[in-house]
Write a protein that holds these residues in place. Sequence first.
Motif, PDB file in Angstrom:
ATOM      1  N   GLY A  84       0.792  -1.213   0.000  1.00  0.00           N
ATOM      2  CA  GLY A  84       0.000   0.000   0.000  1.00  0.00           C
ATOM      3  C   GLY A  84       0.827   1.267   0.000  1.00  0.00           C
ATOM      4  O   GLY A  84       1.971   1.298   0.453  1.00  0.00           O
ATOM      5  N   VAL A  85       0.213   2.322  -0.540  1.00  0.00           N
ATOM      6  CA  VAL A  85       0.716   3.681  -0.410  1.00  0.00           C
ATOM      7  C   VAL A  85      -0.102   4.354   0.692  1.00  0.00           C
ATOM      8  O   VAL A  85      -1.334   4.326   0.666  1.00  0.00           O
ATOM      9  CB  VAL A  85       0.559   4.466  -1.729  1.00  0.00           C
ATOM     10  N   HIS A  86       0.567   4.931   1.671  1.00  0.00           N
ATOM     11  CA  HIS A  86      -0.123   5.607   2.775  1.00  0.00           C
ATOM     12  C   HIS A  86      -1.110   6.644   2.247  1.00  0.00           C
ATOM     13  O   HIS A  86      -0.800   7.410   1.317  1.00  0.00           O
ATOM     14  CB  HIS A  86       0.890   6.341   3.658  1.00  0.00           C
ATOM     15  N   ASN A  87      -2.272   6.707   2.884  1.00  0.00           N
ATOM     16  CA  ASN A  87      -3.245   7.737   2.511  1.00  0.00           C
ATOM     17  C   ASN A  87      -2.648   9.143   2.583  1.00  0.00           C
ATOM     18  O   ASN A  87      -2.935   9.993   1.738  1.00  0.00           O
ATOM     19  CB  ASN A  87      -4.475   7.654   3.413  1.00  0.00           C
ATOM     20  N   GLN A  88      -1.819   9.387   3.581  1.00  0.00           N
ATOM     21  CA  GLN A  88      -1.272  10.733   3.757  1.00  0.00           C
ATOM     22  C   GLN A  88      -0.250  11.102   2.681  1.00  0.00           C
ATOM     23  O   GLN A  88       0.123  12.266   2.555  1.00  0.00           O
ATOM     24  CB  GLN A  88      -0.637  10.899   5.146  1.00  0.00           C
ATOM     25  N   ASP A  89       0.183  10.106   1.887  1.00  0.00           N
ATOM     26  CA  ASP A  89       1.137  10.382   0.809  1.00  0.00           C
ATOM     27  C   ASP A  89       0.459  10.626  -0.534  1.00  0.00           C
ATOM     28  O   ASP A  89       1.132  10.960  -1.520  1.00  0.00           O
ATOM     29  CB  ASP A  89       2.121   9.212   0.661  1.00  0.00           C
ATOM     30  N   LEU A  90      -0.856  10.452  -0.602  1.00  0.00           N
ATOM     31  CA  LEU A  90      -1.538  10.537  -1.897  1.00  0.00           C
ATOM     32  C   LEU A  90      -1.394  11.918  -2.539  1.00  0.00           C
ATOM     33  O   LEU A  90      -1.126  12.026  -3.735  1.00  0.00           O
ATOM     34  CB  LEU A  90      -3.020  10.207  -1.742  1.00  0.00           C
ATOM     35  N   GLN A  91      -1.592  12.973  -1.767  1.00  0.00           N
ATOM     36  CA  GLN A  91      -1.585  14.308  -2.356  1.00  0.00           C
ATOM     37  C   GLN A  91      -0.230  14.638  -2.969  1.00  0.00           C
ATOM     38  O   GLN A  91      -0.159  15.165  -4.091  1.00  0.00           O
ATOM     39  CB  GLN A  91      -1.962  15.361  -1.317  1.00  0.00           C
ATOM     40  N   SER A  92       0.849  14.304  -2.263  1.00  0.00           N
ATOM     41  CA  SER A  92       2.177  14.630  -2.801  1.00  0.00           C
ATOM     42  C   SER A  92       2.504  13.786  -4.025  1.00  0.00           C
ATOM     43  O   SER A  92       3.070  14.294  -5.004  1.00  0.00           O
ATOM     44  CB  SER A  92       3.243  14.444  -1.717  1.00  0.00           C
ATOM     45  N   ILE A  93       2.133  12.512  -4.004  1.00  0.00           N
ATOM     46  CA  ILE A  93       2.393  11.648  -5.160  1.00  0.00           C
ATOM     47  C   ILE A  93       1.529  12.074  -6.342  1.00  0.00           C
ATOM     48  O   ILE A  93       1.979  12.055  -7.495  1.00  0.00           O
ATOM     49  CB  ILE A  93       2.159  10.173  -4.790  1.00  0.00           C
ATOM     50  N   ALA A  94       0.293  12.486  -6.076  1.00  0.00           N
ATOM     51  CA  ALA A  94      -0.583  12.949  -7.149  1.00  0.00           C
ATOM     52  C   ALA A  94      -0.068  14.222  -7.794  1.00  0.00           C
ATOM     53  O   ALA A  94      -0.284  14.450  -8.993  1.00  0.00           O
ATOM     54  CB  ALA A  94      -1.991  13.175  -6.606  1.00  0.00           C
ATOM     55  N   SER A  95       0.615  15.028  -7.024  1.00  0.00           N
ATOM     56  CA  SER A  95       1.026  16.350  -7.515  1.00  0.00           C
ATOM     57  C   SER A  95       2.360  16.338  -8.240  1.00  0.00           C
ATOM     58  O   SER A  95       2.696  17.322  -8.920  1.00  0.00           O
ATOM     59  CB  SER A  95       1.109  17.338  -6.344  1.00  0.00           C
ATOM     60  N   SER A  96       3.126  15.241  -8.122  1.00  0.00           N
ATOM     61  CA  SER A  96       4.490  15.262  -8.653  1.00  0.00           C
ATOM     62  C   SER A  96       4.920  13.885  -9.141  1.00  0.00           C
ATOM     63  O   SER A  96       4.995  12.945  -8.344  1.00  0.00           O
ATOM     64  CB  SER A  96       5.461  15.759  -7.572  1.00  0.00           C
ATOM     65  N   ILE A  97       5.245  13.782 -10.418  1.00  0.00           N
ATOM     66  CA  ILE A  97       5.770  12.532 -10.949  1.00  0.00           C
ATOM     67  C   ILE A  97       7.138  12.231 -10.343  1.00  0.00           C
ATOM     68  O   ILE A  97       7.515  11.065 -10.179  1.00  0.00           O
ATOM     69  CB  ILE A  97       5.858  12.584 -12.499  1.00  0.00           C
ATOM     70  N   SER A  98       7.868  13.269  -9.957  1.00  0.00           N
ATOM     71  CA  SER A  98       9.175  13.068  -9.328  1.00  0.00           C
ATOM     72  C   SER A  98       9.023  12.403  -7.962  1.00  0.00           C
ATOM     73  O   SER A  98       9.809  11.503  -7.608  1.00  0.00           O
ATOM     74  CB  SER A  98       9.914  14.410  -9.173  1.00  0.00           C
ATOM     75  N   ILE A  99       8.029  12.831  -7.199  1.00  0.00           N
ATOM     76  CA  ILE A  99       7.790  12.199  -5.902  1.00  0.00           C
ATOM     77  C   ILE A  99       7.326  10.763  -6.099  1.00  0.00           C
ATOM     78  O   ILE A  99       7.735   9.852  -5.356  1.00  0.00           O
ATOM     79  CB  ILE A  99       6.767  13.017  -5.087  1.00  0.00           C
ATOM     80  N   ALA A 100       6.488  10.533  -7.103  1.00  0.00           N
ATOM     81  CA  ALA A 100       6.069   9.163  -7.418  1.00  0.00           C
ATOM     82  C   ALA A 100       7.267   8.305  -7.777  1.00  0.00           C
ATOM     83  O   ALA A 100       7.354   7.138  -7.362  1.00  0.00           O
ATOM     84  CB  ALA A 100       5.056   9.178  -8.558  1.00  0.00           C
ATOM     85  N   TYR A 101       8.201   8.887  -8.541  1.00  0.00           N
ATOM     86  CA  TYR A 101       9.397   8.125  -8.926  1.00  0.00           C
ATOM     87  C   TYR A 101      10.227   7.761  -7.694  1.00  0.00           C
ATOM     88  O   TYR A 101      10.702   6.621  -7.563  1.00  0.00           O
ATOM     89  CB  TYR A 101      10.252   8.924  -9.909  1.00  0.00           C
ATOM     90  N   ILE A 102      10.374   8.706  -6.779  1.00  0.00           N
ATOM     91  CA  ILE A 102      11.136   8.422  -5.555  1.00  0.00           C
ATOM     92  C   ILE A 102      10.462   7.314  -4.758  1.00  0.00           C
ATOM     93  O   ILE A 102      11.125   6.402  -4.244  1.00  0.00           O
ATOM     94  CB  ILE A 102      11.291   9.703  -4.711  1.00  0.00           C
ATOM     95  N   TRP A 103       9.115   7.364  -4.665  1.00  0.00           N
ATOM     96  CA  TRP A 103       8.395   6.325  -3.924  1.00  0.00           C
ATOM     97  C   TRP A 103       8.633   4.958  -4.559  1.00  0.00           C
ATOM     98  O   TRP A 103       8.922   3.980  -3.850  1.00  0.00           O
ATOM     99  CB  TRP A 103       6.901   6.641  -3.890  1.00  0.00           C
ATOM    100  N   VAL A 104       8.518   4.892  -5.863  1.00  0.00           N
ATOM    101  CA  VAL A 104       8.727   3.607  -6.546  1.00  0.00           C
ATOM    102  C   VAL A 104      10.171   3.141  -6.403  1.00  0.00           C
ATOM    103  O   VAL A 104      10.437   1.961  -6.155  1.00  0.00           O
ATOM    104  CB  VAL A 104       8.334   3.721  -8.036  1.00  0.00           C
ATOM    105  N   GLN A 105      11.090   4.044  -6.535  1.00  0.00           N
ATOM    106  CA  GLN A 105      12.504   3.684  -6.431  1.00  0.00           C
ATOM    107  C   GLN A 105      12.836   3.120  -5.048  1.00  0.00           C
ATOM    108  O   GLN A 105      13.511   2.098  -4.919  1.00  0.00           O
ATOM    109  CB  GLN A 105      13.365   4.918  -6.724  1.00  0.00           C
ATOM    110  N   GLN A 106      12.320   3.780  -4.009  1.00  0.00           N
ATOM    111  CA  GLN A 106      12.649   3.372  -2.635  1.00  0.00           C
ATOM    112  C   GLN A 106      11.911   2.111  -2.195  1.00  0.00           C
ATOM    113  O   GLN A 106      12.454   1.314  -1.431  1.00  0.00           O
ATOM    114  CB  GLN A 106      12.326   4.515  -1.668  1.00  0.00           C
ATOM    115  N   ASN A 107      10.687   1.936  -2.672  1.00  0.00           N
ATOM    116  CA  ASN A 107       9.829   0.887  -2.114  1.00  0.00           C
ATOM    117  C   ASN A 107       9.555  -0.280  -3.054  1.00  0.00           C
ATOM    118  O   ASN A 107       9.116  -1.341  -2.588  1.00  0.00           O
ATOM    119  CB  ASN A 107       8.495   1.517  -1.691  1.00  0.00           C
TER     120      ASN A 107
END
Length: 339
Positions: free
Chosen positions: A79-102
């Motif tokens: 899962g992706v934390h609910n509290q992380d949705l807004q930042s991931i939705a707003s930035s492909i770079s943040i999404a990339y970091i999430w995917v890279q790390q997890n």
Amino acid sequence: MARSSRLCVFLHGIIAKVQLLPGGSHVGVCYGMLGNNLPEPSNVVALYHKHQISKMRLYDPNPEALQALQNTGIELIVGVHNQDLQSIASSISIAYIWVQQNIQRFWPAVSFRYIAVGNEVIPGHLAQFALPAVKNIHNVLKSIGLDGQIKVSTSVSTSIMGTSYPPSAGTFSDSSCAYMGPIAQFLAITGGPLLANVHPYFSYVSDPWDIKLDYAIFQSKTFIVLDGPYYYMNLFDAIVDALYAALEKADAPQVPIVVSESGWPSDGGSAANISIAETYVNGLIDHVASNQGTPRRWAWPIEAYVFAMFNENLKPAGVEQHWGLFYPDEQPVLHVPTF
């Protein structure tokens, strides 16, 4: 019966049911961590692996659990934390970091199956971020060549439904349809499933006069609901088919549903005891093991995740603390008989 003896009986029952499934199990177990007395993730993963529980839902990308899952072959919803949705939705770079790390960091040693971008955020103030976050995570996976192996979705509760009875009348609610329609269309394009938390317990306790307990816990011997060409002997199928009917009305009939949670509490409230919980879990596993789908999707085998692995004492008092198959000391809560 001593708890150690019950452990053997419980696990033999689970294994006997799981081994009925050709080509591997369609049954998983949810691993929640809202407890201050739970085993270390490595011990939990060992418990899954030892007892041939081949699928897990993990509600967040806990690094210790992901480390322990490496090379076990256990297939994972993460899962992706609910509290992380807004930042991931707003930035492909943040999404990339999430995917890279997890994800990328642990792939392919960890057998990721689905990414659940948010849990039960529709309807609600985070609903607007669900699809943009799903898209960004999917696009990152696509950019690194993993979109064919790992599907991205969001996990919903039945609160997305406006009408659910009879099942063929299933529709998304006015407060959900603006989000669910586009999500359904996106899943139809990408081949991802809709992840749905299906809990007949709550339907039963909210209306015990009209919903019979036998129907709610897979014990009915006759058809209870007749809905055109579809006949229902259990509430689980009726709920899932109402979701399928809603997907059809959203022009996404090809989207499969993966039941990302289903269980029954063993204590803490109305109709919550070990006997009824055992019966429900037993019935769910048998139903999935039949390798048949719901009346509306008879040819589509059900994939379902039993909720949950442990009783979790940091959840709200009452039934929320009592959904576990196991106590935190790894002894069984439920007795699931062999057959």
